[in-house]
Design an enzyme around this catalytic site. Structure first.
Site, PDB file in Angstrom:
ATOM      1  N   ASP A  36      -2.585  30.662 -18.153  1.00 62.36           N
ATOM      2  CA  ASP A  36      -1.759  31.661 -17.467  1.00 62.36           C
ATOM      3  C   ASP A  36      -0.507  31.888 -18.300  1.00 62.36           C
ATOM      4  OD1 ASP A  36      -1.938  32.477 -14.136  1.00 62.36           O
ATOM      5  OD2 ASP A  36      -0.155  33.062 -15.270  1.00 62.36           O
ATOM      6  N   THR A  91      -5.117  42.153  -9.607  1.00 64.87           N
ATOM      7  CA  THR A  91      -5.391  43.600  -9.652  1.00 64.87           C
ATOM      8  C   THR A  91      -4.783  44.232  -8.398  1.00 64.87           C
ATOM      9  OG1 THR A  91      -7.536  43.121  -8.612  1.00 64.87           O
ATOM     10  CG2 THR A  91      -7.533  43.477 -10.987  1.00 64.87           C
ATOM     11  N   GLU A 161     -15.841  37.315  -7.207  1.00 67.58           N
ATOM     12  CA  GLU A 161     -15.692  36.070  -6.445  1.00 67.58           C
ATOM     13  C   GLU A 161     -15.662  36.380  -4.953  1.00 67.58           C
ATOM     14  OE1 GLU A 161     -15.953  32.888  -7.463  1.00 67.58           O
ATOM     15  OE2 GLU A 161     -16.063  32.793  -5.292  1.00 67.58           O
ATOM     16  N   LYS A 220     -18.644  43.927  -4.596  1.00 68.64           N
ATOM     17  CA  LYS A 220     -17.445  43.190  -4.156  1.00 68.64           C
ATOM     18  C   LYS A 220     -16.569  44.083  -3.269  1.00 68.64           C
ATOM     19  CE  LYS A 220     -14.176  40.334  -3.660  1.00 68.64           C
ATOM     20  NZ  LYS A 220     -14.265  39.165  -2.795  1.00 68.64           N
ATOM     21  N   LEU A 221     -16.341  45.324  -3.706  1.00 63.25           N
ATOM     22  CA  LEU A 221     -15.553  46.237  -2.877  1.00 63.25           C
ATOM     23  C   LEU A 221     -16.276  46.484  -1.558  1.00 63.25           C
ATOM     24  CD1 LEU A 221     -14.263  49.045  -5.285  1.00 63.25           C
ATOM     25  CD2 LEU A 221     -13.077  47.016  -4.478  1.00 63.25           C
ATOM     26  N   GLY A 271      -4.621  41.677  13.479  1.00 65.93           N
ATOM     27  CA  GLY A 271      -4.962  42.509  12.311  1.00 65.93           C
ATOM     28  C   GLY A 271      -5.209  41.637  11.094  1.00 65.93           C
ATOM     29  N   CYS A 276      -6.640  40.789  -0.309  1.00 67.03           N
ATOM     30  CA  CYS A 276      -7.839  41.521  -0.730  1.00 67.03           C
ATOM     31  C   CYS A 276      -8.268  42.683   0.160  1.00 67.03           C
ATOM     32  CB  CYS A 276      -9.007  40.548  -0.858  1.00 67.03           C
ATOM     33  SG  CYS A 276      -8.761  39.385  -2.203  1.00 67.03           S
TER      34      CYS A 276
HETATM   35  P1  NAI Z   1      -3.085  35.670  -8.424  1.00 63.36           P
HETATM   36  O1  NAI Z   1      -1.993  36.648  -8.498  1.00 63.36           O
HETATM   37  O2  NAI Z   1      -2.966  34.465  -7.549  1.00 63.36           O
HETATM   38  O3  NAI Z   1      -3.415  35.127  -9.893  1.00 63.36           O
HETATM   39  C1  NAI Z   1      -3.514  35.928 -11.026  1.00 63.36           C
HETATM   40  C2  NAI Z   1      -2.852  35.185 -12.183  1.00 63.36           C
HETATM   41  O4  NAI Z   1      -3.142  35.895 -13.384  1.00 63.36           O
HETATM   42  C3  NAI Z   1      -1.330  35.097 -12.080  1.00 63.36           C
HETATM   43  O5  NAI Z   1      -0.936  33.728 -12.071  1.00 63.36           O
HETATM   44  C4  NAI Z   1      -0.831  35.828 -13.343  1.00 63.36           C
HETATM   45  O6  NAI Z   1       0.309  35.228 -13.913  1.00 63.36           O
HETATM   46  C5  NAI Z   1      -2.026  35.696 -14.252  1.00 63.36           C
HETATM   47  N1  NAI Z   1      -2.061  36.695 -15.318  1.00 63.36           N
HETATM   48  C6  NAI Z   1      -1.873  38.034 -15.222  1.00 63.36           C
HETATM   49  N2  NAI Z   1      -2.020  38.602 -16.426  1.00 63.36           N
HETATM   50  C7  NAI Z   1      -2.278  37.607 -17.321  1.00 63.36           C
HETATM   51  C8  NAI Z   1      -2.527  37.565 -18.716  1.00 63.36           C
HETATM   52  N3  NAI Z   1      -2.557  38.672 -19.470  1.00 63.36           N
HETATM   53  N4  NAI Z   1      -2.754  36.374 -19.302  1.00 63.36           N
HETATM   54  C9  NAI Z   1      -2.738  35.242 -18.558  1.00 63.36           C
HETATM   55  N5  NAI Z   1      -2.525  35.211 -17.220  1.00 63.36           N
HETATM   56  C10 NAI Z   1      -2.299  36.380 -16.607  1.00 63.36           C
HETATM   57  O7  NAI Z   1      -4.385  36.505  -8.020  1.00 63.36           O
HETATM   58  P2  NAI Z   1      -5.697  35.966  -7.277  1.00 63.36           P
HETATM   59  O8  NAI Z   1      -5.512  35.937  -5.810  1.00 63.36           O
HETATM   60  O9  NAI Z   1      -6.205  34.756  -7.981  1.00 63.36           O
HETATM   61  O10 NAI Z   1      -6.692  37.187  -7.565  1.00 63.36           O
HETATM   62  C11 NAI Z   1      -7.234  37.405  -8.846  1.00 63.36           C
HETATM   63  C12 NAI Z   1      -8.328  38.442  -8.717  1.00 63.36           C
HETATM   64  O11 NAI Z   1      -9.373  37.931  -7.896  1.00 63.36           O
HETATM   65  C13 NAI Z   1      -7.881  39.746  -8.065  1.00 63.36           C
HETATM   66  O12 NAI Z   1      -8.572  40.801  -8.681  1.00 63.36           O
HETATM   67  C14 NAI Z   1      -8.340  39.595  -6.646  1.00 63.36           C
HETATM   68  O13 NAI Z   1      -8.616  40.832  -6.039  1.00 63.36           O
HETATM   69  C15 NAI Z   1      -9.627  38.817  -6.804  1.00 63.36           C
HETATM   70  N6  NAI Z   1     -10.017  38.025  -5.652  1.00 63.36           N
HETATM   71  C16 NAI Z   1      -9.087  37.331  -4.925  1.00 63.36           C
HETATM   72  C17 NAI Z   1      -9.472  36.556  -3.854  1.00 63.36           C
HETATM   73  C18 NAI Z   1      -8.464  35.804  -3.056  1.00 63.36           C
HETATM   74  O14 NAI Z   1      -8.845  35.298  -2.003  1.00 63.36           O
HETATM   75  N7  NAI Z   1      -7.226  35.682  -3.488  1.00 63.36           N
HETATM   76  C19 NAI Z   1     -10.896  36.437  -3.478  1.00 63.36           C
HETATM   77  C20 NAI Z   1     -11.781  37.140  -4.329  1.00 63.36           C
HETATM   78  C21 NAI Z   1     -11.339  37.913  -5.365  1.00 63.36           C
END
Ligand code: NAI
Length: 470
Positions: A36, A91, A161, A220-221, A271, A276
């Site tokens: 990260d 995203t 995921e 996924k969507l 709600g 997501c």
């Molecule tokens: P998050 O915001 O918790 O984590 C994303 C991480 O990516 C952040 O720590 C950010 O610093 C890092 N990041 C961004 N650009 C970067 C780069 N260029 N290089 C290295 N690190 C970078 O997001 P989260 O919740 O993990 O979601 C990630 C994706 O998964 C999204 O597209 C979300 O829609 C999807 N998703 C999320 C779920 C959830 O329950 N949170 C479940 C299923 C899918």
């Protein structure tokens, strides 16, 4: 293709962290490094207090960290070493520009993809783990092919995921299905098989679904839209229940017993929240609009609209019940996370509710067992909504227990369904509250008849409860 031996995950968030920790836990023969750009987050992953709370996650991380599970800010190095890279960056909904408020902001996906192209010195499988609009893989391929070093090639897979926060570890250990989409070319299918072999370390082959890239991205969507649609459907019915004397739990049970409908995800509430559902529905609405399918866009938009309506309706009920004014009154809010067993507050219904209470000049006391004080202040003082932090701090008091929050309160509002809220000493709470003491159960989780016997006035969503109509 040789089996995958070295995985890099870009993005150490709620998805990248748990997903890749479980891969390391189940595949001791694979080295997994989660990277990260946020150094604080990586430090936390390497500490005793992980940056996210998920039941069972500590044990998994602590058992493999330093063995085949690593965390790093050195994204370039681990991209270079990996044979498979998960792109698991955020995203979020775009805040400005074309599609603002609807479209997914793909800037982070693009930045990560460009980095992969620039630094890779060998061919790799690149896996979309982030939730993205349909056909994002095509853009990723264009970026990778235009920027890579000669003789380096990439196969792109979609592997969305489906974990749910709060049960992420259980979901990852025993998923209903894993979905892997690839181009239907020979090398695409070989890459797809290589990723399937990783999951097959612990997941039965029949639960690993392979499809074309676009089906995988859209699934996924679609899955999130369908889940949110069930919540909005039962919430729409909850309003009818309140107006008629029907009981939404009874209606949900009676409908859910039909095997064509099924019983899951039919719980009425204040709600849905979370990072997501809202984002992905809006994303689907935007995609449909772009594809010139306005009726489809309108259809899915209604799922979002109903969710906003449900939150606002709950606020209105609270104000009306408290004799049409909450100015100067103390509202105790139990729960701030968007659901139980997570500290995540993104799009939590609590934020909308509390902002409305503050706009009415109520005093708000909040207790949540997992959300940090600073996070609550951050969420409530977003620029443009309530323009300064001091204003929020004046109106909001963060408490160390439900009892502290309820002391001298006019109303107790249940927003998150934390199990501990079922087992509080409500007679103690009743004694400490102003009278009449109101309870508003936004999660349909309390024993309303027992509370009424103690003297509380109780409103439960989807039940015409304050009048006590049977
Ligand atoms: P998050 O915001 O918790 O984590 C994303 C991480 O990516 C952040 O720590 C950010 O610093 C890092 N990041 C961004 N650009 C970067 C780069 N260029 N290089 C290295 N690190 C970078 O997001 P989260 O919740 O993990 O979601 C990630 C994706 O998964 C999204 O597209 C979300 O829609 C999807 N998703 C999320 C779920 C959830 O329950 N949170 C479940 C299923 C899918």
């Amino acid at each position: 293709m040789a089996p995958v031996k070295n995985i890099c995950c870009i993005g150490a968030g709620y998805v990248g962290g748990p997903t890749c920790a479980v891969i390391a836990y189940k595949c001791h023969d694979i080295k997994v490094t989660i990277c990260d750009i946020n150094a604080n987050r990586i430090d936390a992953w390497m500490s005793d207090k992980l940056p996210i709370y998920e039941p069972g996650l500590d044990e998994i991380v602590f058992s493999r960290r330093g063995k085949n599970l690593f965390f790093s800010t050195n994204v370039d190095k681990h991209i270079q070493e990996a044979d498979l890279i998960f792109v698991s960056v955020n995203t979020p909904t775009k805040k400005q520009g074309l599609g603002a408020g609807m479209a997914a902001d793909l800037a982070y996906v693009e930045a990560a993809t460009r980095r992969i192209a620039q630094v890779s010195t060998s061919s790799k499988i690149v896996v979309e783990k982030s939730t993205v609009p349909c056909r994002t893989a095509e853009s990723m391929r264009a970026i990778l092919e235009a920027n890579c070093t000669p003789h380096v090639s990439f196969d792109i897979l979609s592997n969305p995921e489906f974990l749910a926060e709060g049960t992420a570890v259980a979901d990852l250990l025993n998923p209903d299905r894993v979905l892997i989409g690839s181009l239907q070319t020979e090398s695409g299918k070989i890459a797809q098989a290589a990723l399937a072999d990783v999951y097959a370390h612990w997941i039965p082959r029949e639960n690993i679904i392979t499809t074309n890239l676009w089906s995988s991205e859209l699934s996924k969507l679609a899955a999130n839209a369908l889940l949110a649609q069930r919540i909005s459907s039962i919430n729409a019915l909850s309003a009818v229940c309140e107006a008629t004397g029907a009981d939404v739990d009874e209606v949900a049970y009676a409908c859910g017993r039909d095997s064509r409908i099924g019983s899951k995800f039919l719980k009425a509430s204040v709600g849905f929240g979370g990072s997501c559902f809202q984002k992905d529905i809006l994303n689907l609405v935007y995609l449909s609009t772009q594809l010139n399918l306005p009726e489809v866009a309108d259809y899915w938009m209604q799922v979002y609209t109903m969710n906003e309506y449900q939150k606002n309706r709950f606020v209105r009920t609270i104000i009306n019940t408290l004799f049409n004014t909450i100015t100067g009154k103390k509202i105790a809010v139990l729960g701030f996370a968007f659901k139980k067993d997570t500290g995540d507050t993104r799009e939590s219904a609590a934020i909308t509710l509390i902002k409305s209470f503050l706009q009415e000049n109520a005093r708000v006391a909040i207790y949540d067992p997992k959300v940090e004080k600073e996070q609550i202040y951050l969420d409530l003082s977003e620029p443009g909504v309530l323009d300064n932090r001091q204003q929020v701090e004046r109106g909001v008091h963060i408490c160390a227990s439900a009892y502290e929050a309820a002391k001298d309160a006019d109303a107790l509002v249940i927003v998150t369904e934390w199990d501990e809220f079922r087992h509080l000493d409500y007679s103690r709470i009743y004694k400490d509250m102003h009278k009449p003491a109101f309870v508003f159960d936004g999660r349909l989780m309390l024993d309303a008849p027992a509370l009424r016997n103690m003297g509380f006035k109780v409103h439960v969503i989807g039940k015409n409860s304050l009048e006590g109509r049977a």
